[in-house]
Write an enzyme that holds these catalytic residues in place. Structure first.
Site, PDB file in Angstrom:
ATOM      1  N   GLU A  52      62.166  11.567  18.345  1.00  0.00           N
ATOM      2  CA  GLU A  52      63.073  12.171  17.355  1.00  0.00           C
ATOM      3  C   GLU A  52      64.466  12.423  17.923  1.00  0.00           C
ATOM      4  O   GLU A  52      65.461  12.407  17.189  1.00  0.00           O
ATOM      5  CB  GLU A  52      62.493  13.486  16.818  1.00  0.00           C
ATOM      6  CG  GLU A  52      61.271  13.325  15.922  1.00  0.00           C
ATOM      7  CD  GLU A  52      59.953  13.391  16.678  1.00  0.00           C
ATOM      8  OE1 GLU A  52      59.974  13.297  17.927  1.00  0.00           O
ATOM      9  OE2 GLU A  52      58.896  13.538  16.039  1.00  0.00           O
ATOM     10  N   PHE A 114      48.920  25.755  12.027  1.00  0.00           N
ATOM     11  CA  PHE A 114      49.167  24.625  12.937  1.00  0.00           C
ATOM     12  C   PHE A 114      50.630  24.136  12.828  1.00  0.00           C
ATOM     13  O   PHE A 114      51.118  23.905  11.730  1.00  0.00           O
ATOM     14  CB  PHE A 114      48.195  23.494  12.564  1.00  0.00           C
ATOM     15  CG  PHE A 114      48.392  22.220  13.339  1.00  0.00           C
ATOM     16  CD1 PHE A 114      48.205  22.178  14.715  1.00  0.00           C
ATOM     17  CD2 PHE A 114      48.776  21.046  12.703  1.00  0.00           C
ATOM     18  CE1 PHE A 114      48.381  21.000  15.426  1.00  0.00           C
ATOM     19  CE2 PHE A 114      48.957  19.863  13.406  1.00  0.00           C
ATOM     20  CZ  PHE A 114      48.761  19.845  14.769  1.00  0.00           C
ATOM     21  N   GLN A 115      51.283  24.017  13.935  1.00  0.00           N
ATOM     22  CA  GLN A 115      52.682  23.555  14.029  1.00  0.00           C
ATOM     23  C   GLN A 115      53.666  24.451  13.280  1.00  0.00           C
ATOM     24  O   GLN A 115      54.768  24.031  12.960  1.00  0.00           O
ATOM     25  CB  GLN A 115      52.816  22.102  13.531  1.00  0.00           C
ATOM     26  CG  GLN A 115      52.096  21.112  14.443  1.00  0.00           C
ATOM     27  CD  GLN A 115      52.356  19.657  14.108  1.00  0.00           C
ATOM     28  OE1 GLN A 115      52.603  19.311  12.960  1.00  0.00           O
ATOM     29  NE2 GLN A 115      52.285  18.801  15.111  1.00  0.00           N
ATOM     30  N   VAL A 382      76.422   9.550  29.548  1.00  0.00           N
ATOM     31  CA  VAL A 382      76.982  10.639  30.361  1.00  0.00           C
ATOM     32  C   VAL A 382      76.490  10.515  31.795  1.00  0.00           C
ATOM     33  O   VAL A 382      75.299  10.349  32.045  1.00  0.00           O
ATOM     34  CB  VAL A 382      76.603  11.998  29.737  1.00  0.00           C
ATOM     35  CG1 VAL A 382      76.931  13.148  30.674  1.00  0.00           C
ATOM     36  CG2 VAL A 382      77.343  12.167  28.415  1.00  0.00           C
ATOM     37  N   PHE A 467      76.329  11.181  39.436  1.00  0.00           N
ATOM     38  CA  PHE A 467      77.372  12.139  39.040  1.00  0.00           C
ATOM     39  C   PHE A 467      77.062  13.516  39.635  1.00  0.00           C
ATOM     40  O   PHE A 467      77.950  14.204  40.139  1.00  0.00           O
ATOM     41  CB  PHE A 467      77.441  12.226  37.509  1.00  0.00           C
ATOM     42  CG  PHE A 467      78.686  12.880  36.987  1.00  0.00           C
ATOM     43  CD1 PHE A 467      79.859  12.165  36.866  1.00  0.00           C
ATOM     44  CD2 PHE A 467      78.694  14.215  36.610  1.00  0.00           C
ATOM     45  CE1 PHE A 467      81.016  12.762  36.382  1.00  0.00           C
ATOM     46  CE2 PHE A 467      79.838  14.823  36.122  1.00  0.00           C
ATOM     47  CZ  PHE A 467      81.004  14.090  36.010  1.00  0.00           C
TER      48      PHE A 467
HETATM   49  P1  FAD Z   1      87.711  17.739  20.174  1.00  0.00           P
HETATM   50  O1  FAD Z   1      87.490  18.898  21.034  1.00  0.00           O
HETATM   51  O2  FAD Z   1      86.591  17.293  19.309  1.00  0.00           O
HETATM   52  O3  FAD Z   1      88.995  18.057  19.302  1.00  0.00           O
HETATM   53  C1  FAD Z   1      89.416  17.255  18.246  1.00  0.00           C
HETATM   54  C2  FAD Z   1      90.434  18.042  17.437  1.00  0.00           C
HETATM   55  O4  FAD Z   1      90.961  17.184  16.433  1.00  0.00           O
HETATM   56  C3  FAD Z   1      89.818  19.236  16.725  1.00  0.00           C
HETATM   57  O5  FAD Z   1      90.575  20.398  17.026  1.00  0.00           O
HETATM   58  C4  FAD Z   1      89.892  18.867  15.250  1.00  0.00           C
HETATM   59  O6  FAD Z   1      90.097  19.978  14.406  1.00  0.00           O
HETATM   60  C5  FAD Z   1      91.088  17.929  15.238  1.00  0.00           C
HETATM   61  N1  FAD Z   1      91.103  16.967  14.130  1.00  0.00           N
HETATM   62  C6  FAD Z   1      90.078  16.267  13.604  1.00  0.00           C
HETATM   63  N2  FAD Z   1      90.508  15.455  12.632  1.00  0.00           N
HETATM   64  C7  FAD Z   1      91.833  15.623  12.544  1.00  0.00           C
HETATM   65  C8  FAD Z   1      92.837  15.045  11.728  1.00  0.00           C
HETATM   66  N3  FAD Z   1      92.564  14.107  10.797  1.00  0.00           N
HETATM   67  N4  FAD Z   1      94.110  15.449  11.903  1.00  0.00           N
HETATM   68  C9  FAD Z   1      94.426  16.406  12.833  1.00  0.00           C
HETATM   69  N5  FAD Z   1      93.499  16.979  13.627  1.00  0.00           N
HETATM   70  C10 FAD Z   1      92.228  16.594  13.492  1.00  0.00           C
HETATM   71  N6  FAD Z   1      87.550  14.995  28.545  1.00  0.00           N
HETATM   72  C11 FAD Z   1      88.764  14.723  29.026  1.00  0.00           C
HETATM   73  O7  FAD Z   1      89.712  14.629  28.245  1.00  0.00           O
HETATM   74  N7  FAD Z   1      88.947  14.523  30.378  1.00  0.00           N
HETATM   75  C12 FAD Z   1      87.925  14.517  31.262  1.00  0.00           C
HETATM   76  O8  FAD Z   1      88.132  14.336  32.457  1.00  0.00           O
HETATM   77  C13 FAD Z   1      86.611  14.710  30.746  1.00  0.00           C
HETATM   78  N8  FAD Z   1      85.517  14.617  31.546  1.00  0.00           N
HETATM   79  C14 FAD Z   1      84.287  14.583  30.973  1.00  0.00           C
HETATM   80  C15 FAD Z   1      83.188  14.206  31.743  1.00  0.00           C
HETATM   81  C16 FAD Z   1      81.940  14.088  31.170  1.00  0.00           C
HETATM   82  C17 FAD Z   1      80.789  13.625  31.985  1.00  0.00           C
HETATM   83  C18 FAD Z   1      81.781  14.391  29.784  1.00  0.00           C
HETATM   84  C19 FAD Z   1      80.443  14.268  29.115  1.00  0.00           C
HETATM   85  C20 FAD Z   1      82.845  14.796  29.022  1.00  0.00           C
HETATM   86  C21 FAD Z   1      84.112  14.880  29.593  1.00  0.00           C
HETATM   87  N9  FAD Z   1      85.240  15.163  28.809  1.00  0.00           N
HETATM   88  C22 FAD Z   1      86.478  14.974  29.350  1.00  0.00           C
HETATM   89  C23 FAD Z   1      85.133  15.522  27.379  1.00  0.00           C
HETATM   90  C24 FAD Z   1      85.444  17.019  27.169  1.00  0.00           C
HETATM   91  O9  FAD Z   1      84.282  17.740  27.456  1.00  0.00           O
HETATM   92  C25 FAD Z   1      85.903  17.332  25.727  1.00  0.00           C
HETATM   93  O10 FAD Z   1      84.882  16.976  24.846  1.00  0.00           O
HETATM   94  C26 FAD Z   1      87.161  16.568  25.328  1.00  0.00           C
HETATM   95  O11 FAD Z   1      88.190  16.737  26.271  1.00  0.00           O
HETATM   96  C27 FAD Z   1      87.662  17.031  23.968  1.00  0.00           C
HETATM   97  O12 FAD Z   1      88.449  16.018  23.446  1.00  0.00           O
HETATM   98  P2  FAD Z   1      89.255  16.229  22.105  1.00  0.00           P
HETATM   99  O13 FAD Z   1      90.130  17.410  22.259  1.00  0.00           O
HETATM  100  O14 FAD Z   1      89.893  14.927  21.772  1.00  0.00           O
HETATM  101  O15 FAD Z   1      88.112  16.447  21.021  1.00  0.00           O
END
Ligand code: FAD
Length: 576
Positions: A52, A114-115, A382, A467
């Site tokens: 799932e 159950f469940q 990841v 990692f």
């Molecule tokens: P979000 O946090 O999802 O933000 C998106 C924003 O866009 C929201 O505020 C939303 O309201 C807005 N939005 C949506 N639609 C619209 C629209 N049409 N117009 C205007 N605004 C809108 N990230 C990095 O950047 N650097 C790293 O080094 C990094 N290392 C990572 C390593 C691993 C192993 C993993 C799993 C993740 C890593 N991340 C890294 C990801 C990090 O954890 C965050 O998820 C990421 O930085 C958030 O990106 P974001 O701000 O684009 O997305």
């Protein structure tokens, strides 16, 4: 007026909402719903997965790729619990999801049956809408509200459905079958736009940070960046909002990012955040002014001290700013960034030109890119696979790049590729995953085989949670509990009815990739990669250097050996 089973009315409602598939596993407490779905199988395809968790991760990925609601289904109790991971992925990456879980017969609720699991309690934290179905009559109306709420709040709606209740018959004249829905998008405020224009016009070193929210505004982002000659950095999930080969592109920021992006942030006098909630403040400018554009007012100023907040859709806001800012033809700051970027790309291509065995992950990324198509969908897992893919794959605006960005759950790569192929059968779907992550969901490779989805799964096989190993080392700890035994994933692919290639030598890599590209059935490329390949940050900061020094000293003191270190040339380049 006729009668209709509540479950059948709801299936009709799904069709009205444009839902044409569901991922899940049927069973006991949800069988009546499944029977209603069976009767409409030509309109709503049921994808039976093998766990799932894959159903909910695939539903989340489908939504990330299409913007439409992802739907998954399971029995109550254990099935519902297995769904949790993908549900949190949807919640944290803000995509709409509808979850249907079975429930014990209503008349037995509270009898420790159950469940019996209190699913409403279980899903309290993850859901934006979370209801038990309590009558056949209200079922369609509740489903309707669930879907509307999931779309509006960009989150997970869960319905716990007692099997006996949905057997009930209701009138077939149900007003709730209408699905008119107007998503509320805040209108732009003129005075904010005017302030933003003034700030942008007066900046010398503006830098754009584009997040996943800018992906619906790719054209507008490009036009705006070119208009004001600003460099553009992207967040991890924002990769692809501007093509990696665009002259204004300076790469990702953060540990996964590039040195030029780090340096541009440090010398910026204006940060323009577009559709991002980027969390790592240390990588943002110190004391620069800031314009933030976000559709969600709650995000304005959440992570950075914002001078002007523009609440609204990125495409609309950027169109306005492009039309009203003063065009800048030459900006010395952009020129400096571009010079640094050309050095950066030179370093990257040197890394990728590594023809050694064991295979360098950087060289593998070059190989993957060589077989990718104009509109490939990359579903990245990841682990170190995230770092290698983000840093070395050049992604264009026509391609897609998805990952579990906020939850960071291992095992998202394969479900994402399944969802990609299902949503876009004509596009190439490549999952890039480590052996640790793939082993968590590998049973569902057979799902791709069953449904004839010719995905390519590239497994970076190093028999290690690499990692975590690098996290341990950079914190000054010794490697512990991260090694595991090998699996021959190529043989596993064959056992599932797919095709598998185990690649151990560099010279076998490209031919295997070419065969994978040509395959009409799902393929696993099991690539044995260099276990010592270090996913170093683009810019090594002092704390990380100190952590490595502590790890080296500890290793000599406790293990009486000097661990293999990353190439000194790379360390020096990224540190200085
Ligand atoms: P979000 O946090 O999802 O933000 C998106 C924003 O866009 C929201 O505020 C939303 O309201 C807005 N939005 C949506 N639609 C619209 C629209 N049409 N117009 C205007 N605004 C809108 N990230 C990095 O950047 N650097 C790293 O080094 C990094 N290392 C990572 C390593 C691993 C192993 C993993 C799993 C993740 C890593 N991340 C890294 C990801 C990090 O954890 C965050 O998820 C990421 O930085 C958030 O990106 P974001 O701000 O684009 O997305």
């Amino acid at each position: 007026m006729g009668k209709i089973k509540a479950s059948e009315a709801v299936v009709q409602l799904f069709e009205n909402w444009g839902i044409n598939h569901i991922y899940g596993i049927p069973g006991d407490s949800i069988n009546t719903m499944v029977e209603a779905l069976r009767k409409e199988e030509s309109k709503i395809k049921f994808y039976t997965v093998r766990h799932e968790e894959v159903a909910s991760l695939a539903a989340a990925a489908y939504s990330k790729l299409t913007g439409k609601i992802g739907v998954c289904l399971a029995i109550g109790g254990p099935g519902a619990i297995h769904l949790l991971n993908g549900m949190y992925d949807a919640k944290m990456d803000h995509v709409p999801m509808l979850v249907l879980v079975g429930h014990i017969p209503a008349r037995l609720t509270g009898t420790d049956y159950f469940q019996e699991v209190n699913t409403v309690e279980l899903f309290k934290d993850v859901a934006v809408y979370n209801k038990d179905i309590t009558s056949a009559e209200s079922f369609p109306a509740v489903v309707n509200q669930a879907i509307r709420t999931a779309y509006q709040k960009r989150g997970v709606a869960v319905l716990s459905i007692p099997d006996d209740i949905v057997l009930g018959e209701i009138s077939d004249n149900i007003p709730q079958l209408a699905t008119v829905f107007e998503k509320k998008t805040p209108g732009l405020v003129q005075s904010d736009l005017d302030d933003a224009v003034r700030l942008i016009n007066s900046a010398n070193n503006p830098v754009i940070l584009a997040g996943v929210g800018a992906k619906s505004a790719k054209k507008e982002l490009k036009a705006f960046a070119e208009r004001i000659s600003a460099p553009v950095a992207v967040t991890l999930p924002g990769k692809g909002s501007l093509s990696d080969d665009h002259p204004n592109f300076i790469g990702n920021i953060g540990k996964i990012g590039t040195k030029p992006a780090y340096e541009a942030m440090k010398s910026a006098d204006l940060l323009i955040m577009i559709g991002t909630d980027y969390p790592y403040a240390a990588y943002l400018p110190e004391g620069a002014k800031c314009v933030q554009i976000d559709i969600d007012p709650v995000k304005i100023g959440k992570r950075y001290s914002v001078t002007v907040g523009v609440v609204g859709d990125a495409a609309e806001a950027l169109s306005y700013l492009t039309d009203h800012t003063t065009p800048v033809a030459d900006r010395p700051f952009l020129k400096t960034c571009q010079n640094k970027m050309s050095t950066w790309w030179k370093w990257m291509s040197e890394d990728q030109d590594n023809k050694k065995t064991p295979i360098a992950p950087e060289a593998l990324m070059a190989g993957i890119e060589s077989i990718s198509e104009e509109d490939t969908i990359y579903s990245v897992d990841v682990g170190t696979s995230t770092v290698w893919s983000t840093r070395y794959l050049k992604v264009s605006e026509k391609q897609d790049f998805i990952v579990s960005a906020w939850l960071g759950t291992m095992g998202c790569g394969l479900p994402g590729a399944i969802a990609a192929k299902q949503a876009f059968p004509d596009r190439q779907a490549i999952a890039i995953t480590g052996d640790g992550a793939f082993a968590m969901v590998m049973q569902d490779f057979v799902t791709a085989v069953t449904y004839k989805m010719p995905i390519i799964v590239v497994v970076l096989n190093n028999k290690q949670l690499a990692f975590i190993k690098y996290e341990q080392q950079s914190a000054g700890q010794l490697k512990y509990a991260v090694d595991f035994g090998d699996i021959d994933y190529a043989k596993f692919a064959e056992a599932c009815g797919g095709v598998g290639y185990r690649v151990e030598k560099y010279e076998d890599l490209q031919p295997a990739l070419e065969k994978a590209k040509a395959s009409e059935v799902p393929v696993i490329l099991d690539v044995v990669v260099d276990v010592d390949a270090a996913p170093l940050p683009g810019k090594i900061v002092m704390d990380e250097a100190k952590g490595y020094a502590r790890f080296t000293a500890k290793s000599i003191a406790e293990n009486h050996k000097l661990e293999k270190m990353p190439p000194m040339k790379t360390v020096v380049r990224r540190f200085l």
